[in-house]
Design a protein around this motif. Sequence first.
Motif, PDB file in Angstrom:
ATOM      1  N   ASP A  99       0.817  -1.208   0.000  1.00  0.00           N
ATOM      2  CA  ASP A  99       0.000   0.000   0.000  1.00  0.00           C
ATOM      3  C   ASP A  99       0.853   1.261   0.000  1.00  0.00           C
ATOM      4  O   ASP A  99       1.683   1.465   0.885  1.00  0.00           O
ATOM      5  N   THR A 134      -6.682  -9.141   2.765  1.00  0.00           N
ATOM      6  CA  THR A 134      -6.450  -7.699   2.804  1.00  0.00           C
ATOM      7  C   THR A 134      -6.350  -7.131   4.208  1.00  0.00           C
ATOM      8  O   THR A 134      -7.135  -7.455   5.088  1.00  0.00           O
ATOM      9  N   ASN A 148      -6.350  -3.815   4.374  1.00  0.00           N
ATOM     10  CA  ASN A 148      -6.833  -2.459   4.100  1.00  0.00           C
ATOM     11  C   ASN A 148      -8.283  -2.308   4.542  1.00  0.00           C
ATOM     12  O   ASN A 148      -9.158  -3.037   4.077  1.00  0.00           O
ATOM     13  N   ASP A 204     -12.181  -2.251   2.801  1.00  0.00           N
ATOM     14  CA  ASP A 204     -12.952  -3.390   2.308  1.00  0.00           C
ATOM     15  C   ASP A 204     -14.400  -3.342   2.774  1.00  0.00           C
ATOM     16  O   ASP A 204     -15.307  -3.698   2.032  1.00  0.00           O
ATOM     17  N   THR A 212      -0.519 -10.338   8.041  1.00  0.00           N
ATOM     18  CA  THR A 212      -0.999 -10.464   6.661  1.00  0.00           C
ATOM     19  C   THR A 212      -0.329 -11.643   5.974  1.00  0.00           C
ATOM     20  O   THR A 212      -0.980 -12.422   5.261  1.00  0.00           O
ATOM     21  N   HIS A 262      -2.995  -7.901   0.130  1.00  0.00           N
ATOM     22  CA  HIS A 262      -2.903  -6.443   0.258  1.00  0.00           C
ATOM     23  C   HIS A 262      -2.342  -6.093   1.632  1.00  0.00           C
ATOM     24  O   HIS A 262      -3.038  -6.154   2.642  1.00  0.00           O
TER      25      HIS A 262
END
Length: 336
Positions: free
Chosen positions: A62, A117, A119, A122, A175, A194
């Motif tokens: 990211d 993800t 992030n 979502d 992650t 991600h």
Amino acid sequence: MRELSVHSWIDRAKRNWKSDKKRAVLEAAYCLYLGPWFTATSRRPIGTNVYDLEWDALIILDACRVDALRYLAPEYDFLDARSIESILSVGSGSREWLVKTFNEDRLEDVQETALVTANGFDRDVFMNGRYLPGIAVPFCWPGAEPVTEHDFLRYDPVWRDCRDERLDTVPPEATTNRAILAGREADADRLVVHYAQPHTPYIADAVMDGGRELTDIEQSAWGALKQGSVPNEVVWRMYLNNLRHALDSVGVLLENLDAETVVLSADHGEAFGEWGIQGHPTGLPHPHVKRVPWATTTATDYESVATDDIASPAANPTEDDGTVEEHLEALGYGKF
């Protein structure tokens, strides 16, 4: 606000006018611009959709800049600075990239994709179906709606049960672990992982110092830069360390995943003062924000990380909208 409303746009401008007239004018003009920008680019995207390219596993770092990844490439065996190419991203912010990548036009591809993800957008995009940018705009007509979380072959929103409260983000190790689990368990044509880094907050130095609490600058680097309380070079160093922290963990993933073609890329880049801009505003055709790396490597599962040691995704995450907003605020979103 995340809504289509002329009244909300006017009300926000009035509130801003009372405290900061310059901000009121700039933000109102920016929101007015975002409507036609999203309307036009949802139909004719400016950039390359990753599904148009070849890969088995796509690692999204990211806010990773092309020059930053090339600079650090000599430190990692799985990267070669000379072979790191670049593409034009479909977005200059995470939400914009998500809605323009995973949408109804790409439904067949999405249905064969496992997404892991960190992030927090979502929920807004895939669970609430929100296409619009992070503040109220007076009008917008999206050309293609985003998919839902149920459309993915496997969907693992890691940030909802792996967020480190002290660090205000999902550490890359969490992650990586869940991506290893997805790679071994999901029979997916494609895997998207991600990571939250190198995006702020800049946690690398705090982790190296034994997991201490973040400093104000590490937590809110852009605010410190705007105030002139820290030189650009200091923030750039923290950014590179954050990228190193992510790449260290990516190295672990590449030794615990079977994938012939693995690509390291980004949803968007980052501006460090170029054109007088800091960060990555939505709808910004800035070369350091829109152009992202495209680095190809490979992965072989040597099983150095045991699946039994990885906690499975939470079956019924209970994050409410307030928690979602707190997470995005910690990442520096929600403010103009």
